[in-house]
Design a protein around this motif. Structure first.
Motif, PDB file in Angstrom:
ATOM      1  N   HIS A   6       0.860  -1.194   0.000  1.00 42.06           N
ATOM      2  CA  HIS A   6       0.000   0.000   0.000  1.00 42.06           C
ATOM      3  C   HIS A   6       0.892   1.238   0.000  1.00 42.06           C
ATOM      4  CE1 HIS A   6      -3.632  -2.304   1.095  1.00 42.06           C
ATOM      5  NE2 HIS A   6      -2.779  -3.058   1.769  1.00 42.06           N
ATOM      6  N   VAL A   7       0.526   2.213  -0.807  1.00 44.72           N
ATOM      7  CA  VAL A   7       1.283   3.467  -0.835  1.00 44.72           C
ATOM      8  C   VAL A   7       0.294   4.634  -0.907  1.00 44.72           C
ATOM      9  CG1 VAL A   7       3.338   2.489  -1.951  1.00 44.72           C
ATOM     10  CG2 VAL A   7       1.489   3.355  -3.350  1.00 44.72           C
ATOM     11  N   THR A   8       0.764   5.809  -0.510  1.00 46.06           N
ATOM     12  CA  THR A   8      -0.098   6.996  -0.577  1.00 46.06           C
ATOM     13  C   THR A   8       0.668   8.172  -1.178  1.00 46.06           C
ATOM     14  OG1 THR A   8       0.539   7.742   1.626  1.00 46.06           O
ATOM     15  CG2 THR A   8      -1.430   6.355   1.478  1.00 46.06           C
ATOM     16  N   SER A   9      -0.064   9.173  -1.505  1.00 44.06           N
ATOM     17  CA  SER A   9       0.381  10.504  -1.972  1.00 44.06           C
ATOM     18  C   SER A   9       1.665  10.458  -2.789  1.00 44.06           C
ATOM     19  CB  SER A   9       0.460  11.481  -0.804  1.00 44.06           C
ATOM     20  OG  SER A   9       1.423  11.113   0.140  1.00 44.06           O
ATOM     21  N   VAL A  10       2.730  11.087  -2.303  1.00 41.21           N
ATOM     22  CA  VAL A  10       3.914  11.259  -3.156  1.00 41.21           C
ATOM     23  C   VAL A  10       4.596   9.931  -3.490  1.00 41.21           C
ATOM     24  CG1 VAL A  10       4.454  13.647  -2.597  1.00 41.21           C
ATOM     25  CG2 VAL A  10       5.317  11.834  -1.135  1.00 41.21           C
ATOM     26  N   ILE A  11       4.425   8.921  -2.680  1.00 42.81           N
ATOM     27  CA  ILE A  11       5.047   7.628  -2.991  1.00 42.81           C
ATOM     28  C   ILE A  11       4.230   6.908  -4.064  1.00 42.81           C
ATOM     29  CG2 ILE A  11       5.778   5.392  -2.035  1.00 42.81           C
ATOM     30  CD1 ILE A  11       6.420   6.900   0.544  1.00 42.81           C
ATOM     31  N   GLN A  12       2.933   7.176  -4.066  1.00 37.57           N
ATOM     32  CA  GLN A  12       2.044   6.620  -5.095  1.00 37.57           C
ATOM     33  C   GLN A  12       2.502   7.048  -6.503  1.00 37.57           C
ATOM     34  OE1 GLN A  12      -1.928   7.293  -3.753  1.00 37.57           O
ATOM     35  NE2 GLN A  12      -2.862   6.495  -5.607  1.00 37.57           N
ATOM     36  N   ARG A  19      -2.520   2.662  -5.794  1.00 37.40           N
ATOM     37  CA  ARG A  19      -2.486   2.785  -4.335  1.00 37.40           C
ATOM     38  C   ARG A  19      -2.261   1.432  -3.680  1.00 37.40           C
ATOM     39  NH1 ARG A  19      -8.711   4.396  -2.559  1.00 37.40           N
ATOM     40  NH2 ARG A  19      -9.451   2.269  -2.374  1.00 37.40           N
ATOM     41  N   SER A  83       2.938  -1.219   4.054  1.00 35.43           N
ATOM     42  CA  SER A  83       2.546   0.138   3.653  1.00 35.43           C
ATOM     43  C   SER A  83       3.750   1.062   3.711  1.00 35.43           C
ATOM     44  CB  SER A  83       1.465   0.680   4.596  1.00 35.43           C
ATOM     45  OG  SER A  83       0.402  -0.236   4.690  1.00 35.43           O
TER      46      SER A  83
END
Lengths: 92, 143
Positions: A6-12, A19, A83
């Motif tokens: 799972h990744v979010t925002s800038v890592i996405q 995501r 994550s």
């Protein structure tokens, strides 16, 4: 070990905007290497040139911070969820 | 100019007071540019001088926004003894990696709201943190 990442925002942004995706690795470090092979540039967002995990990125194995497990050497099991989450912080 | 309902401001101030002596932090979700809901996030730093939003809570809120078509209207935190203005640390940490101010900030378009408890009544102000580390105050219109 097949895991869900799972990744979010800038890592996405480093993984084509996904995501959530599947990858594998026996440890967190190996997982990062495998993701990097698929998405070049991912690893530089997670660790420095010496391979040390960035302080401003949080990595969770299921609901636990890997800093309190084994860091990059934390072993993974089939079905785990990993994550990679950028820190949001500040202060005076 | 951010138009923010009094009830949203009151909720952020109440959170700031309840978390004394530590700084509080959270997110305000929006719809069509209108702030609709305050989400408190645990300050993992538990400090009067620093905040670190709990990453797992942040992820769940991001998923919730994606699923509901909501936006991140604002990121808020309190300053318990200093002015309602982003500190140099706040500005550094608005970028990824921290301090890489020549890139786009992590959350372009999102307001940074500061709640200062250094005076009564508390002071609540909104800002944009722009590329280059530029801080622009966006005067709040209470609606």
């Amino acid at each position: 070990m097949a895991v869900t990442v799972h990744v979010t925002s800038v890592i996405q942004q480093a993984v084509n905007g996904q995501r959530e995706f599947s990858s594998d690795g026996k440890t967190v470090g190996e997982l990062i290497g495998n993701i990097e092979r698929e998405y070049p540039g991912f690893a530089t967002r997670i660790m420095d040139e010496h391979g040390a995990l960035h302080r401003f990125v949080n990595i969770y194995l299921n609901d636990e911070d890997v800093r309190y497990l084994g860091g990059k050497d934390t072993p993974l099991s089939d079905g785990d969820s990993v994550s990679f989450l950028p820190a949001l912080a500040g202060g005076i | 100019m951010p138009r923010i309902p009094q009830s949203i401001i009151d909720e952020m101030v109440a959170h700031a007071r309840e978390d004394l002596p530590d700084e509080c932090c959270g997110m305000v979700h929006g719809r069509d540019g209108v702030p609709v809901q305050v989400h408190r996030v645990k300050n993992d730093a538990a400090s009067p001088y620093r905040y670190e939003m709990n990453p797992l809570q942040m992820m769940r809120l991001e998923r919730q926004r994606d699923d509901q078509g909501a936006t991140l209207f604002a990121i808020y935190h309190s300053h318990v003894g200093s002015a309602a203005r982003p500190s140099p640390t706040d500005v550094r940490m608005a970028f990824f990696p921290p301090g890489e101010i020549e890139q786009e900030p992590m959350f372009p378009g999102t307001f940074y709201i500061l709640v200062s408890l250094a005076q009564e009544p508390p002071d609540v102000r909104a800002y944009h943190i722009r590329r280059g580390g530029v801080i622009e105050e966006e005067p709040i219109e209470v609606v």
